[in-house]
Design a protein around this motif. Structure first.
Motif, PDB file in Angstrom:
ATOM      1  N   PRO A   1      -2.741 130.170  32.049  1.00  7.72           N
ATOM      2  CA  PRO A   1      -3.378 128.979  31.470  1.00  7.72           C
ATOM      3  C   PRO A   1      -2.916 128.677  30.049  1.00  7.72           C
ATOM      4  O   PRO A   1      -2.869 127.513  29.652  1.00  7.72           O
ATOM      5  CB  PRO A   1      -4.865 129.320  31.506  1.00  7.72           C
ATOM      6  N   ALA A   2      -2.566 129.710  29.284  1.00 12.77           N
ATOM      7  CA  ALA A   2      -2.136 129.492  27.905  1.00 12.77           C
ATOM      8  C   ALA A   2      -0.849 128.671  27.859  1.00 12.77           C
ATOM      9  O   ALA A   2      -0.705 127.774  27.017  1.00 12.77           O
ATOM     10  CB  ALA A   2      -1.941 130.825  27.189  1.00 12.77           C
ATOM     11  N   GLU A   3       0.088 128.968  28.770  1.00  5.96           N
ATOM     12  CA  GLU A   3       1.327 128.204  28.807  1.00  5.96           C
ATOM     13  C   GLU A   3       1.083 126.761  29.225  1.00  5.96           C
ATOM     14  O   GLU A   3       1.651 125.832  28.647  1.00  5.96           O
ATOM     15  CB  GLU A   3       2.321 128.859  29.772  1.00  5.96           C
ATOM     16  N   GLU A   4       0.240 126.577  30.228  1.00  6.59           N
ATOM     17  CA  GLU A   4      -0.085 125.213  30.662  1.00  6.59           C
ATOM     18  C   GLU A   4      -0.782 124.445  29.553  1.00  6.59           C
ATOM     19  O   GLU A   4      -0.464 123.279  29.287  1.00  6.59           O
ATOM     20  CB  GLU A   4      -0.969 125.251  31.905  1.00  6.59           C
ATOM     21  N   ARG A   5      -1.743 125.088  28.902  1.00 10.35           N
ATOM     22  CA  ARG A   5      -2.495 124.434  27.822  1.00 10.35           C
ATOM     23  C   ARG A   5      -1.556 124.003  26.704  1.00 10.35           C
ATOM     24  O   ARG A   5      -1.615 122.856  26.238  1.00 10.35           O
ATOM     25  CB  ARG A   5      -3.563 125.381  27.278  1.00 10.35           C
ATOM     26  N   ARG A   6      -0.705 124.925  26.249  1.00  3.55           N
ATOM     27  CA  ARG A   6       0.180 124.600  25.136  1.00  3.55           C
ATOM     28  C   ARG A   6       1.122 123.458  25.503  1.00  3.55           C
ATOM     29  O   ARG A   6       1.341 122.529  24.710  1.00  3.55           O
ATOM     30  CB  ARG A   6       0.992 125.841  24.739  1.00  3.55           C
ATOM     31  N   ASN A   7       1.673 123.487  26.702  1.00  3.08           N
ATOM     32  CA  ASN A   7       2.566 122.423  27.151  1.00  3.08           C
ATOM     33  C   ASN A   7       1.863 121.074  27.137  1.00  3.08           C
ATOM     34  O   ASN A   7       2.395 120.077  26.622  1.00  3.08           O
ATOM     35  CB  ASN A   7       3.085 122.744  28.551  1.00  3.08           C
ATOM     36  N   GLN A   8       0.670 121.034  27.698  1.00  6.10           N
ATOM     37  CA  GLN A   8      -0.045 119.765  27.796  1.00  6.10           C
ATOM     38  C   GLN A   8      -0.580 119.287  26.442  1.00  6.10           C
ATOM     39  O   GLN A   8      -0.649 118.081  26.188  1.00  6.10           O
ATOM     40  CB  GLN A   8      -1.181 119.892  28.809  1.00  6.10           C
ATOM     41  N   LEU A   9      -0.930 120.213  25.566  1.00  5.81           N
ATOM     42  CA  LEU A   9      -1.376 119.805  24.234  1.00  5.81           C
ATOM     43  C   LEU A   9      -0.211 119.241  23.422  1.00  5.81           C
ATOM     44  O   LEU A   9      -0.396 118.309  22.634  1.00  5.81           O
ATOM     45  CB  LEU A   9      -2.028 120.977  23.493  1.00  5.81           C
ATOM     46  N   GLU A  10       0.976 119.789  23.612  1.00  5.93           N
ATOM     47  CA  GLU A  10       2.150 119.213  22.960  1.00  5.93           C
ATOM     48  C   GLU A  10       2.406 117.808  23.498  1.00  5.93           C
ATOM     49  O   GLU A  10       2.715 116.887  22.730  1.00  5.93           O
ATOM     50  CB  GLU A  10       3.377 120.102  23.182  1.00  5.93           C
ATOM     51  N   LYS A  11       2.271 117.633  24.815  1.00  2.00           N
ATOM     52  CA  LYS A  11       2.439 116.301  25.403  1.00  2.00           C
ATOM     53  C   LYS A  11       1.345 115.353  24.894  1.00  2.00           C
ATOM     54  O   LYS A  11       1.607 114.167  24.669  1.00  2.00           O
ATOM     55  CB  LYS A  11       2.379 116.393  26.931  1.00  2.00           C
ATOM     56  N   LEU A  12       0.141 115.875  24.730  1.00  2.00           N
ATOM     57  CA  LEU A  12      -0.964 115.051  24.237  1.00  2.00           C
ATOM     58  C   LEU A  12      -0.681 114.572  22.817  1.00  2.00           C
ATOM     59  O   LEU A  12      -0.831 113.375  22.514  1.00  2.00           O
ATOM     60  CB  LEU A  12      -2.260 115.860  24.281  1.00  2.00           C
ATOM     61  N   ALA A  13      -0.258 115.485  21.946  1.00  2.00           N
ATOM     62  CA  ALA A  13       0.077 115.104  20.575  1.00  2.00           C
ATOM     63  C   ALA A  13       1.230 114.107  20.561  1.00  2.00           C
ATOM     64  O   ALA A  13       1.209 113.109  19.827  1.00  2.00           O
ATOM     65  CB  ALA A  13       0.419 116.347  19.752  1.00  2.00           C
ATOM     66  N   ALA A  14       2.247 114.373  21.387  1.00  2.00           N
ATOM     67  CA  ALA A  14       3.385 113.450  21.469  1.00  2.00           C
ATOM     68  C   ALA A  14       2.941 112.088  22.002  1.00  2.00           C
ATOM     69  O   ALA A  14       3.473 111.048  21.588  1.00  2.00           O
ATOM     70  CB  ALA A  14       4.464 114.032  22.362  1.00  2.00           C
ATOM     71  N   GLY A  15       1.965 112.095  22.913  1.00  2.00           N
ATOM     72  CA  GLY A  15       1.462 110.842  23.465  1.00  2.00           C
ATOM     73  C   GLY A  15       0.862 109.944  22.398  1.00  2.00           C
ATOM     74  O   GLY A  15       1.059 108.719  22.425  1.00  2.00           O
ATOM     75  N   PHE A  16       0.150 110.524  21.456  1.00  2.00           N
ATOM     76  CA  PHE A  16      -0.411 109.716  20.370  1.00  2.00           C
ATOM     77  C   PHE A  16       0.705 109.135  19.510  1.00  2.00           C
ATOM     78  O   PHE A  16       0.609 107.984  19.058  1.00  2.00           O
ATOM     79  CB  PHE A  16      -1.369 110.554  19.522  1.00  2.00           C
ATOM     80  N   ARG A  17       1.761 109.935  19.277  1.00  2.00           N
ATOM     81  CA  ARG A  17       2.900 109.428  18.503  1.00  2.00           C
ATOM     82  C   ARG A  17       3.558 108.260  19.242  1.00  2.00           C
ATOM     83  O   ARG A  17       3.961 107.270  18.635  1.00  2.00           O
ATOM     84  CB  ARG A  17       3.916 110.544  18.263  1.00  2.00           C
ATOM     85  N   LEU A  18       3.694 108.398  20.565  1.00  2.00           N
ATOM     86  CA  LEU A  18       4.279 107.322  21.365  1.00  2.00           C
ATOM     87  C   LEU A  18       3.402 106.072  21.329  1.00  2.00           C
ATOM     88  O   LEU A  18       3.902 104.948  21.223  1.00  2.00           O
ATOM     89  CB  LEU A  18       4.473 107.779  22.809  1.00  2.00           C
ATOM     90  N   PHE A  19       2.085 106.255  21.428  1.00  2.00           N
ATOM     91  CA  PHE A  19       1.180 105.111  21.378  1.00  2.00           C
ATOM     92  C   PHE A  19       1.328 104.378  20.049  1.00  2.00           C
ATOM     93  O   PHE A  19       1.304 103.144  19.997  1.00  2.00           O
ATOM     94  CB  PHE A  19      -0.267 105.570  21.581  1.00  2.00           C
ATOM     95  N   ASP A  20       1.473 105.133  18.968  1.00  2.00           N
ATOM     96  CA  ASP A  20       1.674 104.494  17.668  1.00  2.00           C
ATOM     97  C   ASP A  20       2.997 103.748  17.650  1.00  2.00           C
ATOM     98  O   ASP A  20       3.071 102.596  17.202  1.00  2.00           O
ATOM     99  CB  ASP A  20       1.652 105.544  16.556  1.00  2.00           C
ATOM    100  N   TYR A  21       4.052 104.392  18.150  1.00  2.00           N
ATOM    101  CA  TYR A  21       5.379 103.773  18.125  1.00  2.00           C
ATOM    102  C   TYR A  21       5.410 102.459  18.901  1.00  2.00           C
ATOM    103  O   TYR A  21       6.014 101.480  18.471  1.00  2.00           O
ATOM    104  CB  TYR A  21       6.421 104.747  18.681  1.00  2.00           C
ATOM    105  N   PHE A  22       4.744 102.428  20.062  1.00  2.00           N
ATOM    106  CA  PHE A  22       4.728 101.223  20.883  1.00  2.00           C
ATOM    107  C   PHE A  22       3.643 100.228  20.455  1.00  2.00           C
ATOM    108  O   PHE A  22       3.494  99.170  21.062  1.00  2.00           O
ATOM    109  CB  PHE A  22       4.534 101.591  22.351  1.00  2.00           C
ATOM    110  N   GLY A  23       2.883 100.568  19.412  1.00  2.00           N
ATOM    111  CA  GLY A  23       1.868  99.650  18.905  1.00  2.00           C
ATOM    112  C   GLY A  23       0.610  99.579  19.756  1.00  2.00           C
ATOM    113  O   GLY A  23      -0.095  98.565  19.745  1.00  2.00           O
TER     114      GLY A  23
ATOM    115  N   SER B   1      -2.141 115.139  35.122  1.00  2.00           N
ATOM    116  CA  SER B   1      -1.550 115.740  33.929  1.00  2.00           C
ATOM    117  C   SER B   1      -1.465 114.679  32.847  1.00  2.00           C
ATOM    118  O   SER B   1      -1.578 113.473  33.109  1.00  2.00           O
ATOM    119  CB  SER B   1      -0.148 116.280  34.240  1.00  2.00           C
ATOM    120  N   VAL B   2      -1.251 115.132  31.618  1.00  2.00           N
ATOM    121  CA  VAL B   2      -1.076 114.208  30.503  1.00  2.00           C
ATOM    122  C   VAL B   2       0.140 113.323  30.755  1.00  2.00           C
ATOM    123  O   VAL B   2       0.102 112.116  30.504  1.00  2.00           O
ATOM    124  CB  VAL B   2      -0.921 114.991  29.180  1.00  2.00           C
ATOM    125  N   ASP B   3       1.209 113.920  31.275  1.00  2.00           N
ATOM    126  CA  ASP B   3       2.441 113.177  31.536  1.00  2.00           C
ATOM    127  C   ASP B   3       2.161 111.930  32.382  1.00  2.00           C
ATOM    128  O   ASP B   3       2.608 110.829  32.057  1.00  2.00           O
ATOM    129  CB  ASP B   3       3.445 114.059  32.292  1.00  2.00           C
TER     130      ASP B   3
END
Length: 334
Positions: free
Chosen positions: A35-57, A205-207
């Motif tokens: 679960p730790a590997e899955e959590r870390r992967n998805q939390l990185e995607k989650l953080a990146a998702g917010f960056r993408l949302f900002d980039y696309f306005g 998944s977050v993806d």
């Protein structure tokens, strides 16, 4: 807002555990050993998702939230803190909240609408591990029409008979009772239109939740443009269903988001030549907390040189916002 609760015993999950290398390009699926590997992967995607949302306005002030159900504590979900700009969110900023609305990890406040909507979605749909909602311009504009997306293009077919609509807008969602009604309107569908409000997407998944959001926003834009130009031709039912089954399964959705993620990681991945700015960013990502602060401070003072380096390394982006993506996405791991 929902304040942090001092009477709640924190779970104290170390979100730095389980970090994996960025996966290879192409059709590669990551498997998680725990679960730790899955959590870390998805939390990185989650953080990146917010960056993408900002980039696309897609962001609008404090409005908007993306959540991820914890793989170990199923009645808890990770969410962005209230008042932190999407472009600044890193893994360490994310909050862990339970279905009672209590923050069990993190020291910031939660957007009350994020809890009211997402806690009910996660509770009603065990298959929904991630959900995304924001006030992006085309989604919220299309939502005022009070209707579903039509299958007028191949991409729009992904949402054919796969949408719910919530028509009882009554202002900012503050109560879980309204969250329950939104979950009921979603039903067993993957996405929902919240009338006079915006769009909401979900996924295992977050993806996938992120891909659905980006695709649905563009489909809203396409239909608004098509209807402004004339009367769009609707794809027949049988063809729309066949197309949906081909392009809107979890396999295809994951690959679509993976490609989008690769496209943005490409901008943040530093080239082999180690300029002083490159070294500072690498240290900022993997160093100690004290070192991170010092490195980020140094980065601030040398931002002009950094932008020159990134502009030379990635000549395609023309806007200053695009040039800043490498620096922004490089820091999601902190």
């Amino acid at each position: 807002r929902i304040n942090t609760m001092s009477n709640v015993t924190p779970i104290k999950i170390d979100t730095t555990h389980g970090r994996l290398p960025i996966k290879e390009k192409g059709l590669v699926f990551q498997e998680f050993a725990n679960p730790a590997e899955e959590r870390r992967n998805q939390l990185e995607k989650l953080a990146a998702g917010f960056r993408l949302f900002d980039y696309f306005g897609f962001n609008e002030g404090v409005a908007g939230h993306i959540t991820y159900r914890d793989p170990e504590f199923k009645d808890h979900f990770w969410v962005n803190p209230l008042g932190v700009h999407f472009s600044q969110i890193s893994v360490s900023d994310l909050l862990l909240v339970n279905h009672d609305g209590k923050v069990v990890q993190g020291d910031k406040d939660v957007n009350v609408a994020a809890f009211a909507i997402h806690s009910r979605l996660h509770k009603a749909r065990p298959d929904v591990n991630a959900a995304a909602h924001s006030h992006s311009i085309y989604g919220r504009t299309f939502s005022t029409l009070g209707k579903l997306l039509d299958p007028i293009s191949q991409d729009a077919c992904a949402f054919y008979e796969n949408q719910g609509i919530y028509k009882d807008f009554s202002g900012v969602v503050e109560e879980v009772d309204e969250g329950d009604e939104i979950a009921k309107a979603l039903g067993d569908k993957k996405v929902a239109i919240l009338q006079n409000h915006g769009i909401l997407t979900t996924g295992p998944s977050v993806d996938i939740a992120l891909w659905f959001y980006m695709s649905m926003e563009r489909c809203c834009q396409a239909q608004l443009m098509a209807e402004a130009a004339g009367e769009p031709v609707v794809i027949p039912h049988e063809t729309a269903v066949k197309t949906r089954e081909f392009i809107a399964n979890d396999h295809e959705d994951y690959l679509n988001k993976s490609i989008k993620f690769q496209d943005n990681i490409k901008l943040s991945k530093l080239r082999s030549s180690q300029t002083s700015e490159t070294k500072l960013i690498n240290l900022a990502v993997v160093g100690s907390e004290t070192l991170k602060v010092k490195c980020l401070s140094s980065l601030t003072t040398s931002i002009g040189n950094s932008l020159t380096y990134f502009n030379e390394a990635y000549p395609a982006p023309k806007s200053s916002k695009a040039i800043l993506i490498p620096l922004a996405l490089s820091l999601i791991h902190i």
